[in-house]
Structures are given as structure tokens and as C-alpha cells.
Design an enzyme around this catalytic site. Structure first.
Site, PDB file in Angstrom:
ATOM      1  N   ASP A 180       4.199  28.612  33.289  1.00  0.00           N
ATOM      2  CA  ASP A 180       4.127  29.347  34.556  1.00  0.00           C
ATOM      3  C   ASP A 180       4.351  30.841  34.305  1.00  0.00           C
ATOM      4  O   ASP A 180       4.612  31.266  33.181  1.00  0.00           O
ATOM      5  CB  ASP A 180       5.060  28.747  35.612  1.00  0.00           C
TER       6      ASP A 180
ATOM      7  N   LYS B 237       2.214  30.223  39.352  1.00  0.00           N
ATOM      8  CA  LYS B 237       2.656  29.990  40.730  1.00  0.00           C
ATOM      9  C   LYS B 237       3.570  31.151  41.045  1.00  0.00           C
ATOM     10  O   LYS B 237       4.522  31.408  40.316  1.00  0.00           O
ATOM     11  CB  LYS B 237       3.481  28.712  40.819  1.00  0.00           C
TER      12      LYS B 237
ATOM     13  N   ASP C 100      15.220  26.264  34.133  1.00  0.00           N
ATOM     14  CA  ASP C 100      15.340  24.819  33.916  1.00  0.00           C
ATOM     15  C   ASP C 100      14.265  24.138  34.756  1.00  0.00           C
ATOM     16  O   ASP C 100      14.106  24.457  35.928  1.00  0.00           O
ATOM     17  CB  ASP C 100      16.735  24.356  34.363  1.00  0.00           C
TER      18      ASP C 100
ATOM     19  N   MET D 294      14.204  32.639  44.752  1.00  0.00           N
ATOM     20  CA  MET D 294      13.061  33.015  45.593  1.00  0.00           C
ATOM     21  C   MET D 294      13.553  33.572  46.930  1.00  0.00           C
ATOM     22  O   MET D 294      13.055  33.204  47.988  1.00  0.00           O
ATOM     23  CB  MET D 294      12.163  31.789  45.822  1.00  0.00           C
TER      24      MET D 294
HETATM   25  N1  SAH Z   1      13.173  26.822  37.281  1.00  0.00           N
HETATM   26  C1  SAH Z   1      13.601  28.197  37.444  1.00  0.00           C
HETATM   27  C2  SAH Z   1      13.468  28.651  38.884  1.00  0.00           C
HETATM   28  C3  SAH Z   1      12.061  28.687  39.388  1.00  0.00           C
HETATM   29  S1  SAH Z   1      11.947  29.341  41.012  1.00  0.00           S
HETATM   30  C4  SAH Z   1      15.041  28.345  36.953  1.00  0.00           C
HETATM   31  O1  SAH Z   1      15.705  27.338  36.679  1.00  0.00           O
HETATM   32  O2  SAH Z   1      15.509  29.465  36.798  1.00  0.00           O
HETATM   33  C5  SAH Z   1      11.602  31.054  40.668  1.00  0.00           C
HETATM   34  C6  SAH Z   1      12.800  31.934  41.013  1.00  0.00           C
HETATM   35  O3  SAH Z   1      13.774  31.837  39.993  1.00  0.00           O
HETATM   36  C7  SAH Z   1      12.489  33.391  41.112  1.00  0.00           C
HETATM   37  O4  SAH Z   1      11.944  33.723  42.358  1.00  0.00           O
HETATM   38  C8  SAH Z   1      13.851  33.997  40.921  1.00  0.00           C
HETATM   39  O5  SAH Z   1      14.599  33.890  42.106  1.00  0.00           O
HETATM   40  C9  SAH Z   1      14.470  33.042  39.926  1.00  0.00           C
HETATM   41  N2  SAH Z   1      14.379  33.533  38.543  1.00  0.00           N
HETATM   42  C10 SAH Z   1      13.709  32.985  37.526  1.00  0.00           C
HETATM   43  N3  SAH Z   1      13.881  33.702  36.377  1.00  0.00           N
HETATM   44  C11 SAH Z   1      14.703  34.715  36.694  1.00  0.00           C
HETATM   45  C12 SAH Z   1      15.279  35.791  35.956  1.00  0.00           C
HETATM   46  N4  SAH Z   1      15.046  35.973  34.673  1.00  0.00           N
HETATM   47  N5  SAH Z   1      16.084  36.652  36.636  1.00  0.00           N
HETATM   48  C13 SAH Z   1      16.355  36.491  37.928  1.00  0.00           C
HETATM   49  N6  SAH Z   1      15.834  35.491  38.672  1.00  0.00           N
HETATM   50  C14 SAH Z   1      15.027  34.623  38.081  1.00  0.00           C
END
Ligand code: SAH
Length: 460
Positions: A248, A270, A303, A383
Site C-alpha cells: 500500500d 488506498k 501492523d 486517519m
Molecule cells: N496498519 C497501519 C494503519 C493503517 S491506517 C498501522 O498499523 O499503522 C493509515 C493511518 O495510519 C494513517 O492515516 C495514519 O493515521 C496512520 N499512520 C500510518 N503510518 C504512520 C506514520 N508513519 N506516522 C504517523 N501515522 C501513521
């Protein structure tokens, strides 16, 4: 990359070394391992060079370099350790059509010689574009230690089997065979010598030819928050073995570079509100490659089990009868609290933490605002940028104090990481200019500046 690494076929080709002292000897030691036809031109060649010439291992021209000496040479070294003489040599060799390296003079060199780990026929070249020779030597020393000397033996025996291995279908099946050889069967037999390695390889090949065509497999892998060093060892291994990587948009290029070089890399993007690929299409894509027999790595930011549509993908894989495994990753919440030196839970403050999403498939996501509005509550809001003003309204309506701390961590763990300390009251303004992925930490303020600094130094 200013210098593109290549392995030059030297068999039967001429290589010229101009100079007869230590620098020339060092280069010659390396070049003598090759199948090149070596010529040394030197007014005062060291005895070592003279004896190599006497043994017929190189041709020695005992005078200063002249036009034509480097004719038909692919490469030439100017190794006089004397800037004026090297400048002459550079001009003459270049005029003869050779690519020239001036020893210890990056700026005037048309190519550079990397640090080399030699496990012939396995050769590892390490280059730093002249920036850090000490680092190159350190990497070389580490590799020398890690790569067993018998690696060369395994590769040599393996080479003799390449034709026979073509009986296996090209692609995943063949790769699995070679991986089993280099990882297990080969090293086990290597102590007993070349013949034993050959036998082990033959029986391994027979075994693989008999084995049923294995169907593909899908690893659903967490890539972590962005820093490649926060990948798990399992994630790295899966990337090394993958035939296809479907990732992604949160996964940065530095992590994709760790995938096997031949792997097909597909972005199945996405984004919160932007154009994106429908989940059903992503499911179909993963299944399609799995059914083709590929080892698929479905690589997700953070994750895969946190706001990652994991269940839909697993259900699609189950329906297709494909095997799968989940490899967890470090979620954005963990990376974000690490960045501000706080805990997600803390004795006497919060015995629970919520992972919320600011929006879901239907739009802004409703939550238990009343519970979250209580003092001391902590939530990691994913998000949450677009929904921030709306969430602020909900929380205040349910009695949350306007001064409740909210910290925005943008690009957690990446070089562009940014921390904005805000309160519930100032949150929407604090989000101005936050363009990267950002996590909102409701109920947490960054640890005091002094302590945060200390944490950082430790982290570095
Ligand atoms: N599976 C991912 C989350 C996916 S939803 C996880 O476990 O982190 C996507 C959201 O994750 C983004 O909109 C943001 O809010 C957050 N996110 C993902 N990577 C990030 C990062 N490096 N720093 C801050 N927020 C992050």
C-alpha cells in the site's frame, strides 16, 4: 548513484597498470586473480613485479608510458603515486581508448575499484563512491566474517547443476530448489567435500522434481511505520523470498528496495479520501498471484491487523484455498508514542488505550465519545486529520476539557517526522500543513523537552 556497478568480463582482454611501486603492486595483486592479460609499464619496477613478469604472469615494459601502450585495453590504472606522472598516464591511456582509474584520485578517475569480498565465483563488490572508504572496509570485514569460505564451493558445484535444474519449472519452483540447496542441503554436505555436495544436490533435485507443484502462498506482512530498521526479521525474510510484493502507499521506497530484485512490485494504493483501488480488486489481485504459484507478500504499513482490512483479505484467501500467514508489524501508535517519549498505558493514568479511526467506509466514524471524554483517557487516532474538527466537537459536547492534550505525530519514525503538541481546543489549527500520514494521540503530551531530548539521543 554516480558510479554504476558492473562486473567486467576480462578473459583475454588487456589491462594496463602504469607505475611500479606499492600502489601498482596492490592493484596487481587483485588483477592477478582475474583472467585478464596484464601489462605493466614502469621505469623502475619493484622486484615483485619483475618476478611476476619472469613467471609469465604479466608483460613488463620497463620504461615510461608512451602513446599506444594502452591500445585495446578495457581499463588502465595510473598508479605512480605521483600526480604529474599520473596526469600524463591518464592522458595517454584515455587517448588509447581505455577507461582510466587514477589511484586515490576520485575526481580524475573514470571508474573506481570497489572493496571486494572474494568467494570465487561469488564476488561481492562494495562501493561508497569514494565517500567513506573506512566504512567500505568495515562492511567488507563484516561480510568476510559472515560468509563461509565454502560458499565458493557451493556456488561452483551449483553452477554444474544449472542445466539439470532446468527440468524444474522456471520461477518459484526452481527458486525454492536453489534456496533449499544454499540454505540447508549444501552447507550440511560442504564439510565432507565437493563430491558430497554434488550428491546432496542430486538427491535434492530428485526430491524437488517429485514434489507436487506447490501452490502459492501469501504472507500478510506488516511493514512498520516507515523506518526500514523497524521491520521485523520475519518481514525481511519474507521480502527476500517474495515473487510478488503487493504494497500500500504507506510503504516507503527504502523498504521496497529490500525485496528480492526479481520480485514484481505492485502498488495497490488506498488513501483516506483520494483515488484508491477497491478492496475487492486488491483481494482479487492477491488471489490471482497466489493461484499462479507465486510467493506473495502483501505488505501493509504498520501492523496489518490495525485498520488494515486484514480480515477481508484472509477471507478471500480462504475462499481460494491458498495458504497464508500474518507477520505482525509495528503499528503507527507504537512509533508515535516512542517519538514523544510516552507510554500508551501508564499505571495510575490509563489502564486501557483505544485505537480509533477518524473515518470508516461510511464517513466520519462514530465512537464512544462519552467514555473518551473522561480525564486521563488515551486514544491513538488513525486517519484522523479530516475528521479532527468533527471529533473535537463530539468530545467537547461530551464534556472533554478543551485543554486535554492532543499530540500530532506526522511521519512517525521517518526522516521527515514532525511532532505538533496541541490541545483539543487548538487541534484543527495544529493540523494546518500536516500533509503526511499522521497519528493523533489524544490525552498525551510530549514528555518535557529536556527528557525528550535525552530519549532522542538514546534512540539515535
Ligand atoms: N496498519 C497501519 C494503519 C493503517 S491506517 C498501522 O498499523 O499503522 C493509515 C493511518 O495510519 C494513517 O492515516 C495514519 O493515521 C496512520 N499512520 C500510518 N503510518 C504512520 C506514520 N508513519 N506516522 C504517523 N501515522 C501513521
Amino acid at each position: 548513484m554516480n558510479h554504476f556497478p558492473v562486473f567486467l568480463a576480462l578473459e583475454g582482454r588487456r589491462v594496463l597498470v602504469a607505475g611500479g611501486g606499492d600502489a601498482a603492486i596492490a592493484k596487481l595483486r587483485l588483477l592477478l586473480k582475474t583472467t585478464a592479460r596484464l601489462t605493466v609499464v614502469a621505469e623502475d619496477p619493484a622486484p615483485e613485479i619483475q618476478s611476476w613478469a619472469a613467471e609469465g604472469r604479466l608483460a613488463l615494459i620497463p620504461r615510461a608510458q608512451e602513446p599506444g601502450d594502452a591500445l585495446c585495453c578495457v581499463i588502465a590504472y595510473a598508479a605512480h603515486e605521483d600526480a604529474a606522472k599520473d596526469a600524463v598516464s591518464l592522458r595517454l591511456s584515455a587517448a588509447d581508448g581505455a577507461l582510466v582509474n587514477v589511484v586515490d584520485d576520485l575526481a580524475n578517475s573514470q571508474f573506481i575499484t570497489p572493496a571486494i569480498v572474494d568467494r570465487d565465483p561469488v564476488t561481492i563488490a562494495i562501493g561508497t563512491e569514494g565517500a567513506a572508504p573506512v566504512l567500505a572496509r568495515k562492511i567488507k570485514a563484516e561480510l568476510e566474517e559472515r560468509l563461509p569460505a565454502r560458499l565458493g564451493l557451493l556456488a561452483r558445484v551449483g553452477k554444474g547443476f544449472r542445466k539439470m535444474a532446468e527440468a524444474l519449472p522456471m520461477g518459484a519452483a526452481r527458486r525454492r530448489f536453489w534456496a533449499a540447496y544454499y540454505d540447508h542441503a549444501g552447507p550440511r554436505a560442504a564439510d565432507q567435500g565437493e563430491e558430497a555436495v554434488g550428491e546432496a544436490l542430486a538427491s535434492l533435485l530428485a526430491e524437488h522434481l517429485q514434489a507436487d507443484e506447490r501452490p502459492g502462498h501469501v504472507d500478510l506482512v506488516g511493514a512498520g511505520p516507515g523506518d526500514p530498521e523497524l521491520l521485523t526479521l520475519k518481514a525481511r525474510k519474507a521480502l527476500h523470498e517474495a515473487d510478488v510484493v503487493i504494497h500500500d502507499r504507506l510503504v516507503p521506497p527504502a523498504i521496497l528496495e529490500l525485496a528480492r530484485r526479481e520480485a514484481t512490485i505492485i502498488e495497490a494504493g488506498k488513501t483516506g479520501f483520494g483515488p484508491s483501488m477497491a478492496q475487492a480488486d486488491i483481494d482479487a489481485l492477491i488471489v490471482e498471484h497466489g493461484l499462479n504459484g507465486a510467493h506473495v507478500v502483501r505488505l501493509k504499513g504498520g501492523d496489518p491487523a490495525v485498520f488494515g482490512r486484514l480480515d477481508e483479505e484472509i477471507e478471500a484467501l480462504d475462499r481460494a484455498g491458498l495458504s497464508w500467514a500474518v507477520i505482525p508489524g509495528i503499528t503507527a501508535a507504537s512509533a508515535s508514542v516512542a517519538a514523544i517519549g510516552q507510554s500508551l498505558t501508564k499505571r495510575g493514568r490509563n489502564g486501557a488505550v483505544r485505537f480509533l479511526t477518524g473515518h470508516d467506509v461510511k464517513g466520519f466514524a462514530d465512537q464512544d465519545w462519552r467514555a473518551l471524554a473522561r480525564p486521563g483517557e488515551v486514544a491513538a487516532i488513525y486517519m484522523g486529520k479530516r475528521a479532527a474538527r468533527w471529533m473535537q466537537g463530539r468530545l467537547m459536547m461530551h464534556g472533554a476539557a478543551p485543554e486535554t492534550p492532543v499530540t500530532v505525530v506526522e511521519n512517525a519514525s521517518r526522516p521527515e517526522q514532525r511532532i505538533v503538541a496541541a490541545t483539543l481546543a487548538t487541534l484543527p489549527d495544529a493540523l494546518n500543513g500536516v500533509d503526511g500520514p499522521a497519528l493523533l494521540l489524544h490525552g498525551l503530551a510530549p514528555r518535557a523537552a529536556q527528557a525528550a531530548l535525552a530519549d532522542r539521543e538514546i534512540a539515535l
